[in-house]
Design a protein around this motif. Sequence first.
Motif, PDB file in Angstrom:
ATOM      1  N   GLU A  41       0.827  -1.210   0.000  1.00 26.32           N
ATOM      2  CA  GLU A  41       0.000   0.000   0.000  1.00 26.32           C
ATOM      3  C   GLU A  41       0.857   1.254   0.000  1.00 26.32           C
ATOM      4  O   GLU A  41       0.468   2.274  -0.585  1.00 26.32           O
ATOM      5  N   GLU A  74       1.646   1.576  -3.475  1.00 28.25           N
ATOM      6  CA  GLU A  74       0.454   2.043  -4.184  1.00 28.25           C
ATOM      7  C   GLU A  74       0.261   3.541  -3.996  1.00 28.25           C
ATOM      8  O   GLU A  74      -0.138   4.260  -4.917  1.00 28.25           O
ATOM      9  N   PHE A  75       0.565   3.997  -2.788  1.00 28.90           N
ATOM     10  CA  PHE A  75       0.471   5.423  -2.489  1.00 28.90           C
ATOM     11  C   PHE A  75       1.442   6.200  -3.371  1.00 28.90           C
ATOM     12  O   PHE A  75       1.100   7.241  -3.940  1.00 28.90           O
ATOM     13  N   ASN A 105       0.128   6.364  -6.965  1.00 29.53           N
ATOM     14  CA  ASN A 105      -0.881   7.397  -7.164  1.00 29.53           C
ATOM     15  C   ASN A 105      -0.284   8.799  -7.109  1.00 29.53           C
ATOM     16  O   ASN A 105      -0.766   9.707  -7.803  1.00 29.53           O
ATOM     17  N   LYS A 151       2.791  -4.353  -7.250  1.00 28.17           N
ATOM     18  CA  LYS A 151       2.946  -2.935  -6.926  1.00 28.17           C
ATOM     19  C   LYS A 151       4.346  -2.422  -7.253  1.00 28.17           C
ATOM     20  O   LYS A 151       4.507  -1.339  -7.832  1.00 28.17           O
ATOM     21  N   GLY A 183      -8.848   9.778  -7.180  1.00 27.94           N
ATOM     22  CA  GLY A 183      -7.396   9.612  -7.221  1.00 27.94           C
ATOM     23  C   GLY A 183      -6.676  10.049  -5.966  1.00 27.94           C
ATOM     24  O   GLY A 183      -5.554   9.604  -5.709  1.00 27.94           O
ATOM     25  N   THR A 239      -7.757   7.297  -2.339  1.00 30.34           N
ATOM     26  CA  THR A 239      -6.434   6.699  -2.146  1.00 30.34           C
ATOM     27  C   THR A 239      -5.994   6.827  -0.697  1.00 30.34           C
ATOM     28  O   THR A 239      -5.482   5.876  -0.095  1.00 30.34           O
ATOM     29  N   PHE A 278      -6.225   3.586   2.245  1.00 31.15           N
ATOM     30  CA  PHE A 278      -4.866   3.102   2.527  1.00 31.15           C
ATOM     31  C   PHE A 278      -4.854   2.002   3.589  1.00 31.15           C
ATOM     32  O   PHE A 278      -4.213   0.966   3.399  1.00 31.15           O
TER      33      PHE A 278
END
Length: 441
Positions: free
Chosen positions: A19, A22-23, A26, A152, A268, A272, A276
């Motif tokens: 994550e 992933e953060f 984004n 990821k 977005g 997000t 999280f």
Amino acid sequence: MRSFYKGTFLLIITAFFGECIEFLINMVMARELGEKGLGLFMTVLPTIFLIVLLASFELPISISKFIAEKDAKYHQSMLHQVIKWTIIFTIVLTGIAAVVIPLVPIFQSYHPILKWLVLFILPIISFTSIARGFFMGKQQMGKIAVSNFLRKIVQLGMLVFLFQWFSFDLDTSVLIAFCTIVGSDIVVFLYLMHMFYIQYQRIKKGNNEALSSRLIWKDLLSVSVPTTGLRIFHALTHAIQPFLIKGALVASGISAANATEQFGMLAGIALTIGFFPSFIAHSFMTMLIPTVSKAYANGDYHKLQKLLQQVMVITVIYGVAAVGIFYFYAEQLTFTFFHSSKAAVTVQLLWPYFLLNYFIIPMQAYLIGFGLLKDAVIHTIWSTVISYTAIYYLGSLSQLQMGGIAIGMNLGAMILALLHYMTICKKIGFSVWLTPVNRIQ
């Protein structure tokens, strides 16, 4: 119980790092695509997920449930049938998609290569689903965790490399963002299929017994069909959601361009941030599906009750802490990570939506394990209809706008959480206060 929490802890740790990545993904997309590009990316993403969903046919869930409930001597027979029919299904689906996807109107507004990327990924998703379901059912969560992390880190690496060394126009930049998703899925496919091949060869050498294909598919389809239907409903409603929200905002008096930007910030940035911590909920769900399925098949209601209590308590602890941070530090979070503080108010308005979804995700695993997929579908339909009605009506009011959108989303999550929770409590013999009562079959 020890193996349950050991597997869950492993998934949570790897999912946390996933994550974090992933953060960063984004963040990179928000900076490189801009608010308009991010809005375009988030608008078509639900439609692509809907198409990809058909390729998976929810095999990870149905296979994991089968393996958790059935004796190991039947696993090879089931896998043989699944592999054979997946090949046939994938050929048919890819052929149909090759004809239909170019005709879907939404793809006309994007780079022409995008539609062929979606077509290319369908067989990859189909076969990856078999391996994922097998490892979930065997509770070999290390392999699931590695595959999630690989997806990821590969996507982030490709994004950074491509945008660092090359310059693209807006349409091509959106296409590149989707290319990184496809690239990461290819890597995951190669990893999981390699590990699955090794395990499958070992299974073939064991003492196996055949099951009739009719019995196998009856068990698998009893889970896959309603679960796929539920996921298709989710995907359809999420595909509609960008147009619903933007339509409501335009009706409230703002321009179409501004509505697209606001939706980009909602999907977005705000979502997000808010989702999280949901890696903990998804980790619980991954472990709960086979665990609940096996306990329910064995009639072990004490274990089911104890698990529910513990999962609810853990969710309250991390969920309240998370939404508290999001609410009080929304402006700092949105500005620090996305260089935009405009979405801060939306993050604050949606804190009930985020918190309730942390509960909804593991509760879905209970419904799947109990075979109450019809209930899950009915709950989802009711909550979505009410939520979307509220979103459009309240969001179109000039005095509310994005505030009205948030109220509608919060309302839908509250209804869905309550319906799931009351159904589970009735099934395992708990009151809504998690105290034992007479169980209703």
